[in-house]
Scaffold this motif. Structure first.
Motif, PDB file in Angstrom:
ATOM      1  N   ILE A   1     -51.386 -33.147  69.216  1.00 27.33           N
ATOM      2  CA  ILE A   1     -52.187 -33.714  70.314  1.00 27.33           C
ATOM      3  C   ILE A   1     -53.654 -33.327  70.187  1.00 27.33           C
ATOM      4  O   ILE A   1     -54.549 -34.182  70.197  1.00 27.33           O
ATOM      5  CB  ILE A   1     -51.635 -33.279  71.686  1.00 27.33           C
ATOM      6  CG1 ILE A   1     -50.142 -33.600  71.790  1.00 27.33           C
ATOM      7  CG2 ILE A   1     -52.418 -33.957  72.801  1.00 27.33           C
ATOM      8  CD1 ILE A   1     -49.820 -35.064  71.664  1.00 27.33           C
ATOM      9  N   THR A   2     -53.916 -32.003  70.060  1.00 27.70           N
ATOM     10  CA  THR A   2     -55.314 -31.564  69.932  1.00 27.70           C
ATOM     11  C   THR A   2     -55.943 -32.133  68.672  1.00 27.70           C
ATOM     12  O   THR A   2     -57.071 -32.652  68.708  1.00 27.70           O
ATOM     13  CB  THR A   2     -55.391 -30.026  69.907  1.00 27.70           C
ATOM     14  OG1 THR A   2     -54.784 -29.508  71.092  1.00 27.70           O
ATOM     15  CG2 THR A   2     -56.836 -29.556  69.842  1.00 27.70           C
ATOM     16  N   GLY A   3     -55.214 -32.026  67.558  1.00 22.91           N
ATOM     17  CA  GLY A   3     -55.732 -32.577  66.308  1.00 22.91           C
ATOM     18  C   GLY A   3     -55.918 -34.078  66.371  1.00 22.91           C
ATOM     19  O   GLY A   3     -56.911 -34.618  65.876  1.00 22.91           O
ATOM     20  N   GLY A   4     -54.955 -34.767  67.005  1.00 21.01           N
ATOM     21  CA  GLY A   4     -55.042 -36.221  67.109  1.00 21.01           C
ATOM     22  C   GLY A   4     -56.224 -36.685  67.940  1.00 21.01           C
ATOM     23  O   GLY A   4     -56.948 -37.613  67.553  1.00 21.01           O
ATOM     24  N   ILE A   5     -56.433 -36.029  69.096  1.00 21.19           N
ATOM     25  CA  ILE A   5     -57.551 -36.421  69.964  1.00 21.19           C
ATOM     26  C   ILE A   5     -58.888 -36.136  69.291  1.00 21.19           C
ATOM     27  O   ILE A   5     -59.787 -36.992  69.260  1.00 21.19           O
ATOM     28  CB  ILE A   5     -57.461 -35.694  71.321  1.00 21.19           C
ATOM     29  CG1 ILE A   5     -56.278 -36.236  72.136  1.00 21.19           C
ATOM     30  CG2 ILE A   5     -58.762 -35.862  72.112  1.00 21.19           C
ATOM     31  CD1 ILE A   5     -56.039 -35.512  73.433  1.00 21.19           C
ATOM     32  N   SER A   6     -59.028 -34.925  68.745  1.00 23.40           N
ATOM     33  CA  SER A   6     -60.318 -34.546  68.152  1.00 23.40           C
ATOM     34  C   SER A   6     -60.632 -35.373  66.909  1.00 23.40           C
ATOM     35  O   SER A   6     -61.734 -35.911  66.771  1.00 23.40           O
ATOM     36  CB  SER A   6     -60.340 -33.053  67.813  1.00 23.40           C
ATOM     37  OG  SER A   6     -59.278 -32.721  66.943  1.00 23.40           O
ATOM     38  N   MET A   7     -59.663 -35.520  66.002  1.00 22.64           N
ATOM     39  CA  MET A   7     -59.899 -36.295  64.786  1.00 22.64           C
ATOM     40  C   MET A   7     -59.989 -37.791  65.082  1.00 22.64           C
ATOM     41  O   MET A   7     -60.764 -38.506  64.453  1.00 22.64           O
ATOM     42  CB  MET A   7     -58.810 -36.015  63.762  1.00 22.64           C
ATOM     43  CG  MET A   7     -58.876 -34.622  63.146  1.00 22.64           C
ATOM     44  SD  MET A   7     -60.450 -34.301  62.266  1.00 22.64           S
ATOM     45  CE  MET A   7     -61.399 -33.401  63.522  1.00 22.64           C
ATOM     46  N   GLY A   8     -59.207 -38.257  66.065  1.00 27.11           N
ATOM     47  CA  GLY A   8     -59.295 -39.663  66.458  1.00 27.11           C
ATOM     48  C   GLY A   8     -60.675 -39.990  67.006  1.00 27.11           C
ATOM     49  O   GLY A   8     -61.282 -41.004  66.634  1.00 27.11           O
ATOM     50  N   ALA A   9     -61.174 -39.130  67.910  1.00 32.01           N
ATOM     51  CA  ALA A   9     -62.514 -39.338  68.469  1.00 32.01           C
ATOM     52  C   ALA A   9     -63.576 -39.242  67.381  1.00 32.01           C
ATOM     53  O   ALA A   9     -64.543 -40.015  67.362  1.00 32.01           O
ATOM     54  CB  ALA A   9     -62.780 -38.307  69.563  1.00 32.01           C
ATOM     55  N   PHE A  10     -63.393 -38.309  66.446  1.00 30.46           N
ATOM     56  CA  PHE A  10     -64.358 -38.144  65.357  1.00 30.46           C
ATOM     57  C   PHE A  10     -64.421 -39.391  64.478  1.00 30.46           C
ATOM     58  O   PHE A  10     -65.505 -39.907  64.176  1.00 30.46           O
ATOM     59  CB  PHE A  10     -63.989 -36.926  64.516  1.00 30.46           C
ATOM     60  CG  PHE A  10     -64.806 -36.786  63.261  1.00 30.46           C
ATOM     61  CD1 PHE A  10     -66.119 -36.351  63.321  1.00 30.46           C
ATOM     62  CD2 PHE A  10     -64.256 -37.091  62.026  1.00 30.46           C
ATOM     63  CE1 PHE A  10     -66.884 -36.225  62.168  1.00 30.46           C
ATOM     64  CE2 PHE A  10     -65.003 -36.967  60.865  1.00 30.46           C
ATOM     65  CZ  PHE A  10     -66.325 -36.535  60.937  1.00 30.46           C
ATOM     66  N   PHE A  11     -63.257 -39.908  64.068  1.00 31.16           N
ATOM     67  CA  PHE A  11     -63.243 -41.060  63.169  1.00 31.16           C
ATOM     68  C   PHE A  11     -63.707 -42.332  63.870  1.00 31.16           C
ATOM     69  O   PHE A  11     -64.342 -43.192  63.255  1.00 31.16           O
ATOM     70  CB  PHE A  11     -61.857 -41.248  62.563  1.00 31.16           C
ATOM     71  CG  PHE A  11     -61.540 -40.268  61.474  1.00 31.16           C
ATOM     72  CD1 PHE A  11     -62.316 -40.206  60.326  1.00 31.16           C
ATOM     73  CD2 PHE A  11     -60.489 -39.370  61.610  1.00 31.16           C
ATOM     74  CE1 PHE A  11     -62.048 -39.297  59.324  1.00 31.16           C
ATOM     75  CE2 PHE A  11     -60.215 -38.447  60.608  1.00 31.16           C
ATOM     76  CZ  PHE A  11     -60.992 -38.403  59.462  1.00 31.16           C
ATOM     77  N   LEU A  12     -63.427 -42.467  65.176  1.00 28.73           N
ATOM     78  CA  LEU A  12     -63.945 -43.611  65.916  1.00 28.73           C
ATOM     79  C   LEU A  12     -65.467 -43.574  65.985  1.00 28.73           C
ATOM     80  O   LEU A  12     -66.135 -44.607  65.845  1.00 28.73           O
ATOM     81  CB  LEU A  12     -63.351 -43.640  67.327  1.00 28.73           C
ATOM     82  CG  LEU A  12     -61.902 -44.114  67.451  1.00 28.73           C
ATOM     83  CD1 LEU A  12     -61.413 -43.948  68.885  1.00 28.73           C
ATOM     84  CD2 LEU A  12     -61.776 -45.572  67.020  1.00 28.73           C
ATOM     85  N   THR A  13     -66.007 -42.381  66.197  1.00 33.87           N
ATOM     86  CA  THR A  13     -67.459 -42.229  66.237  1.00 33.87           C
ATOM     87  C   THR A  13     -68.072 -42.514  64.876  1.00 33.87           C
ATOM     88  O   THR A  13     -69.071 -43.232  64.760  1.00 33.87           O
ATOM     89  CB  THR A  13     -67.839 -40.801  66.679  1.00 33.87           C
ATOM     90  OG1 THR A  13     -67.093 -40.454  67.841  1.00 33.87           O
ATOM     91  CG2 THR A  13     -69.322 -40.699  66.991  1.00 33.87           C
ATOM     92  N   LEU A  14     -67.445 -41.956  63.839  1.00 27.81           N
ATOM     93  CA  LEU A  14     -67.929 -42.177  62.480  1.00 27.81           C
ATOM     94  C   LEU A  14     -67.849 -43.659  62.117  1.00 27.81           C
ATOM     95  O   LEU A  14     -68.773 -44.204  61.484  1.00 27.81           O
ATOM     96  CB  LEU A  14     -67.105 -41.343  61.500  1.00 27.81           C
ATOM     97  CG  LEU A  14     -67.658 -41.171  60.084  1.00 27.81           C
ATOM     98  CD1 LEU A  14     -69.011 -40.471  60.107  1.00 27.81           C
ATOM     99  CD2 LEU A  14     -66.667 -40.393  59.229  1.00 27.81           C
ATOM    100  N   LEU A  15     -66.782 -44.317  62.528  1.00 27.63           N
ATOM    101  CA  LEU A  15     -66.614 -45.739  62.252  1.00 27.63           C
ATOM    102  C   LEU A  15     -67.714 -46.562  62.917  1.00 27.63           C
ATOM    103  O   LEU A  15     -68.210 -47.535  62.330  1.00 27.63           O
ATOM    104  CB  LEU A  15     -65.241 -46.198  62.746  1.00 27.63           C
ATOM    105  CG  LEU A  15     -64.826 -47.638  62.408  1.00 27.63           C
ATOM    106  CD1 LEU A  15     -64.718 -47.828  60.896  1.00 27.63           C
ATOM    107  CD2 LEU A  15     -63.508 -47.978  63.083  1.00 27.63           C
ATOM    108  N   SER A  16     -68.104 -46.176  64.119  1.00 27.18           N
ATOM    109  CA  SER A  16     -69.190 -46.875  64.817  1.00 27.18           C
ATOM    110  C   SER A  16     -70.472 -46.837  64.001  1.00 27.18           C
ATOM    111  O   SER A  16     -71.157 -47.853  63.826  1.00 27.18           O
ATOM    112  CB  SER A  16     -69.424 -46.250  66.197  1.00 27.18           C
ATOM    113  OG  SER A  16     -68.297 -46.391  67.025  1.00 27.18           O
ATOM    114  N   TYR A  17     -70.799 -45.648  63.463  1.00 23.59           N
ATOM    115  CA  TYR A  17     -72.034 -45.518  62.698  1.00 23.59           C
ATOM    116  C   TYR A  17     -71.943 -46.205  61.336  1.00 23.59           C
ATOM    117  O   TYR A  17     -72.933 -46.774  60.856  1.00 23.59           O
ATOM    118  CB  TYR A  17     -72.402 -44.050  62.540  1.00 23.59           C
ATOM    119  CG  TYR A  17     -72.894 -43.437  63.820  1.00 23.59           C
ATOM    120  CD1 TYR A  17     -74.062 -43.897  64.421  1.00 23.59           C
ATOM    121  CD2 TYR A  17     -72.191 -42.427  64.462  1.00 23.59           C
ATOM    122  CE1 TYR A  17     -74.520 -43.365  65.606  1.00 23.59           C
ATOM    123  CE2 TYR A  17     -72.643 -41.879  65.648  1.00 23.59           C
ATOM    124  CZ  TYR A  17     -73.800 -42.357  66.220  1.00 23.59           C
ATOM    125  OH  TYR A  17     -74.254 -41.833  67.393  1.00 23.59           O
TER     126      TYR A  17
END
Length: 309
Positions: A200-216
């Motif tokens: 859960i912690t890994g999924g939320i943090s890495m999910g948010a990170f990759f979504l942000t990275l994908l935006s850029y």
């Protein structure tokens, strides 16, 4: 059969047991905490008082500043008190409460950074539809989703940790209550707690990170292939540079602490890394945004002229 201890309090071992270093750490973290309060508080005041900053970008920046004030306030005041005291204890309820708000605010910041990345993506790639797509109601809804989701996520951590039995030493090898140090003291089955950290912690943090990275990445690709202009790309990326710096400062230490497997020798490293994301990052956020943002500087000068001239 292991002896289960009825827990009423934990002993926080803090950053160091070396007595002569404790006054130095007290002064250092007091300065860091005051800078965090003043810097983030100033950004909040500027955004509220300056009508030109009443836009989605600064609405989310205000949320981030509010988060950083609360985030540092969860850990640093208790750390400062423990550096002055010889009895560094925290009650069981206080420990679970600190754990809850630490993960609540940390998760909120991770989701908020992803939302801010999406905001920049819409602003750069769809400027004509930006006002409609990111209207006030949508911004409030996105912020509310971030806060509510994070509260429920942290509630899972705090409830499951509070239900654990403790049969080892109640000396917590940390300067605040976090899940991994508490699991080191627990007896019985902690598999669900470990699963929650990893998945859960890994999924939320890495999910948010990759979504942000994908935006850029989409922003970069859009500007390169649609406009084919390096000057346009440079201008757009300069507006996103502050966000990218905050992203690295936040996700680097978080990934190091929560994504990698726990081990008995990792606690010292975790304490050092925790200083970065609990104390240093909330201080650097306002500095990064104000030093690189002309609109904030102009608004600050305008407010000063209005108040003192």
């Amino acid at each position: 059969m292991e002896n289960v201890t009825t827990v009423s309090e934990f002993l926080l071992l803090g950053l160091t047991s070396v007595q002569y270093l404790q006054p130095f750490f007290f002064v250092l973290f007091l300065i860091i905490y005051l800078i965090s309060l003043v810097g983030n508080g100033a950004i909040l005041v500027i955004i509220i008082l300056e009508p030109k900053l009443h836009s989605p970008m600064y609405f989310f920046l205000g949320n981030l500043s509010c988060l950083d004030i609360c985030y540092s306030s969860v850990t640093l005041p208790k750390l400062l008190l423990s550096l002055l005291s010889t009895r560094r204890v925290i009650s069981f309820l206080g420990c679970i409460t600190q754990l809850h708000f630490f993960h609540f605010l940390g998760c909120s910041e991770a989701i908020l950074l992803a939302i801010m990345g999406f905001d920049r993506f819409v602003a750069i790639c769809y400027p004509l539809h930006y006002a409609m797509l990111m209207n006030h109601q949508v911004c409030v809804l996105l912020a509310a989703v971030a806060w509510l989701t994070s509260f429920l996520y942290a509630l899972m951590h705090s409830v499951l940790t509070a239900r654990l039995n403790f049969c080892h030493s109640l000396k917590l090898h940390h300067f605040f209550c976090d899940v991994k140090p508490l699991l080191e003291l627990a007896c019985g089955d902690t598999q669900v707690n470990q699963w929650l950290i990893s998945i859960i912690t890994g999924g939320i943090s890495m999910g948010a990170f990759f979504l942000t990275l994908l935006s850029y990445l989409y922003v970069v690709g859009f500007l390169l292939f649609e406009h084919q202009s390096c000057s346009t790309l440079h201008k757009a990326l300069s507006t996103c540079a502050s966000h990218l710096m905050v992203l690295c400062l936040f996700y680097g230490p978080v990934g190091f602490t929560y994504i990698r497997p726990a081990s008995a020798t990792s606690m010292v490293q975790d304490r050092m890394v925790a200083v970065i994301y609990s104390a240093v990052t909330p201080v650097l956020n306002p500095l990064i945004y104000t030093l690189r943002n002309k609109e904030v500087w102009l608004a600050l000068k305008k407010i000063f002229r209005r108040k003192f001239c």
